[in-house]
Design a protein around this motif. Structure first.
Motif, PDB file in Angstrom:
ATOM      1  N   VAL A  80       0.986  -1.012  -0.162  1.00 37.54           N
ATOM      2  CA  VAL A  80      -0.066   0.035  -0.102  1.00 37.54           C
ATOM      3  C   VAL A  80       0.863   1.182  -0.174  1.00 37.54           C
ATOM      4  O   VAL A  80       1.951   1.226   0.463  1.00 37.54           O
ATOM      5  N   LYS A  81       0.606   2.330  -0.788  1.00 33.80           N
ATOM      6  CA  LYS A  81       1.312   3.472  -0.914  1.00 33.80           C
ATOM      7  C   LYS A  81       0.554   4.540  -0.312  1.00 33.80           C
ATOM      8  O   LYS A  81      -0.654   4.695  -0.273  1.00 33.80           O
ATOM      9  N   PRO A  82       1.208   5.718   0.142  1.00 35.87           N
ATOM     10  CA  PRO A  82       0.895   6.850   0.602  1.00 35.87           C
ATOM     11  C   PRO A  82      -0.068   7.399  -0.356  1.00 35.87           C
ATOM     12  O   PRO A  82       0.217   7.251  -1.738  1.00 35.87           O
ATOM     13  N   ARG A  83      -1.064   8.022   0.028  1.00 37.96           N
ATOM     14  CA  ARG A  83      -2.115   8.737  -1.128  1.00 37.96           C
ATOM     15  C   ARG A  83      -2.331  10.096  -0.751  1.00 37.96           C
ATOM     16  O   ARG A  83      -2.366  10.392   0.540  1.00 37.96           O
ATOM     17  N   ALA A 141      -4.212   3.359  17.927  1.00 35.04           N
ATOM     18  CA  ALA A 141      -2.770   2.908  17.212  1.00 35.04           C
ATOM     19  C   ALA A 141      -2.942   1.517  16.673  1.00 35.04           C
ATOM     20  O   ALA A 141      -3.795   0.626  16.872  1.00 35.04           O
ATOM     21  N   PRO A 142      -2.235   1.282  15.475  1.00 35.57           N
ATOM     22  CA  PRO A 142      -1.295   1.988  14.739  1.00 35.57           C
ATOM     23  C   PRO A 142      -1.986   3.208  14.117  1.00 35.57           C
ATOM     24  O   PRO A 142      -2.877   3.192  13.718  1.00 35.57           O
ATOM     25  N   SER A 143      -1.461   4.317  14.093  1.00 32.55           N
ATOM     26  CA  SER A 143      -2.030   5.739  14.031  1.00 32.55           C
ATOM     27  C   SER A 143      -1.813   6.097  12.421  1.00 32.55           C
ATOM     28  O   SER A 143      -0.576   5.475  11.840  1.00 32.55           O
ATOM     29  N   ALA A 144      -2.628   6.818  11.496  1.00 27.57           N
ATOM     30  CA  ALA A 144      -2.112   6.951  10.190  1.00 27.57           C
ATOM     31  C   ALA A 144      -1.015   8.236  10.396  1.00 27.57           C
ATOM     32  O   ALA A 144      -1.343   8.807  11.512  1.00 27.57           O
ATOM     33  N   THR A 145      -0.254   8.418   9.359  1.00 32.57           N
ATOM     34  CA  THR A 145       0.630   9.385   9.343  1.00 32.57           C
ATOM     35  C   THR A 145       0.113  10.488   8.380  1.00 32.57           C
ATOM     36  O   THR A 145      -0.305  10.036   7.200  1.00 32.57           O
ATOM     37  N   TYR A 146       0.453  11.682   8.538  1.00 29.96           N
ATOM     38  CA  TYR A 146       0.058  12.703   7.341  1.00 29.96           C
ATOM     39  C   TYR A 146       1.219  13.505   7.316  1.00 29.96           C
ATOM     40  O   TYR A 146       1.790  14.187   8.250  1.00 29.96           O
ATOM     41  N   LEU A 173       0.192  13.750   2.092  1.00 31.78           N
ATOM     42  CA  LEU A 173      -0.159  12.410   2.146  1.00 31.78           C
ATOM     43  C   LEU A 173      -0.424  11.654   3.343  1.00 31.78           C
ATOM     44  O   LEU A 173      -0.208  11.859   4.287  1.00 31.78           O
ATOM     45  N   ILE A 174      -1.345  10.717   3.248  1.00 24.48           N
ATOM     46  CA  ILE A 174      -1.798   9.793   4.222  1.00 24.48           C
ATOM     47  C   ILE A 174      -1.206   8.487   3.988  1.00 24.48           C
ATOM     48  O   ILE A 174      -0.880   8.046   3.044  1.00 24.48           O
ATOM     49  N   ALA A 175      -0.576   7.917   5.236  1.00 24.52           N
ATOM     50  CA  ALA A 175       0.056   6.676   5.113  1.00 24.52           C
ATOM     51  C   ALA A 175      -0.101   5.806   6.273  1.00 24.52           C
ATOM     52  O   ALA A 175      -0.437   6.211   7.441  1.00 24.52           O
ATOM     53  N   PHE A 176       0.054   4.472   6.084  1.00 24.13           N
ATOM     54  CA  PHE A 176       0.126   3.558   7.327  1.00 24.13           C
ATOM     55  C   PHE A 176       1.390   2.617   7.223  1.00 24.13           C
ATOM     56  O   PHE A 176       1.664   2.448   6.200  1.00 24.13           O
TER      57      PHE A 176
END
Length: 348
Positions: free
Chosen positions: A116-119, A308-313, A317-320
């Motif tokens: 999965v890639k950041p979007r 948690a685990p939290s999304a990162t921004y 971009l949003i990523a996991f």
């Protein structure tokens, strides 16, 4: 298979104002499903304007939990018979995780993804005075795309212009949440075009959007409240160019992937959004977002707490992390008698 379900009251950092409503927080469903050595967790916000809330969704889980078979495929088939909504969404995602765990792979592999890639995601600004919306836009310097909630008042044009003045660098869309009329849409067009707005989401009430047929709008229109499930797709395709697919509306990741495929078959663009919730609630939507043209998964940014685990921004971009898509190993399986826990309310 053992299921624990409870309702939790969570808060927005600031009340979210949309057309006709002020939302201070959400009542969400949280579930834990144990099968063999594995434990899956899921959260669903439900569809508030359809009357869904944490306790109601928990009751739906309780009703089906007592008759779910132990085999995961059989359980998944039963879950797909549930009415579309948050309860089905949460159970569907838990089963995705458990099947993936049995295979020893992250859940996104079941969607034929190697990774999965950041979007890039939109970040939402609630309805407010124009200068305050402009200030709010500056509070998200990492954002590359902003979505402005508008309410159908004369201040809408000023709101768009104020945000664009402060953020000439971002992609802009607007969301009326059914709060406009056809004359207001026509009146707003000059301001929207002048400020390079790229998308208008749900301008009219879902019951009135036949008026959009043949309107020749110069900005693409996105259906949100008008598109609940795949049953709405044929009608929506006659009036909109984009569909906003939300897992709580359609009933989970399984339904969302089918809906996205059918929308593309009709020449529609796909947007993956969310009804709110924390990072755990948008994990399955992030899988669907891998194929989306537009992504609106900013809900954890708006909440006062997160899971948690939290999304990162970062950088728009949003990523996991990969670990977010693997359920936990349960070293001490729960008693079979503990099928469902009482509803628990906790304010974050």
């Amino acid at each position: 298979m053992q299921i624990q379900a409870f309702a939790e009251d969570i808060r927005f950092r600031q009340p979210l104002v949309i057309a006709g409503r002020v939302l201070p927080g959400q009542s969400v469903l949280c579930i834990e499903v144990r099968h063999g050595r594995h434990v899956a967790h899921a959260e669903a916000a439900g569809v508030f304007y359809r009357g869904e809330c944490g306790p109601r969704m928990r009751q739906e889980v309780e009703a089906i939990g007592e008759r779910l078979p132990n085999d995961l495929l059989g359980a998944w088939r039963e879950v797909q018979k549930m009415p579309p909504g948050g309860a089905r969404n949460a159970l569907d995602w838990a089963l995705w995780q458990l099947v993936a765990a049995e295979r020893g792979e992250p859940a996104y592999r079941m969607a034929f993804l190697q990774a999965v890639k950041p979007r890039m995601t939109m970040v939402t600004l609630g309805v407010d005075e124009p200068h305050r919306m402009a200030q709010a836009a500056l509070a998200y310097p990492m954002a590359k795309a902003l979505k402005l909630k508008l309410d159908g008042s004369a201040a809408d044009a000023e709101r768009v212009a104020a945000v664009r003045l402060e953020r000439p660098d971002v992609r802009l869309s607007v969301d009326a949440n059914e709060g406009w009329t056809m004359p207001h849409l026509e009146w707003m067009m000059a301001a929207l075009l002048a400020n390079q707005v790229e998308l208008i989401e749900q301008p009219l009430p879902a019951t009135d959007d036949d008026a959009l047929k043949g309107c020749g709008c110069r900005i693409p229109l996105a259906a949100d409240e008008s598109l609940q499930t795949i049953d709405d797709l044929e009608r929506v395709a006659q009036m909109y160019q984009v569909v906003n697919i939300k897992l709580d509306k359609c009933g989970g990741l399984s339904a969302a992937l089918t809906l996205a495929h059918e929308a593309r078959q009709r020449g529609l663009q796909v947007m993956i959004g969310c009804m709110g919730g924390r990072s755990r609630a948008i994990l399955p939507a992030f899988i669907a977002a891998q194929w989306a043209d537009l992504v609106d998964l900013d809900a954890p940014l708006l909440m006062a707490s997160d899971t948690a685990p939290s999304a990162t921004y970062a950088d728009g971009l949003i990523a996991f992390e990969d670990a977010a898509f693997m359920p936990l190993a349960d070293e001490q399986p729960a008693s079979v008698s503990a099928l469902l826990s009482p509803v628990r309310h906790a304010e974050a």
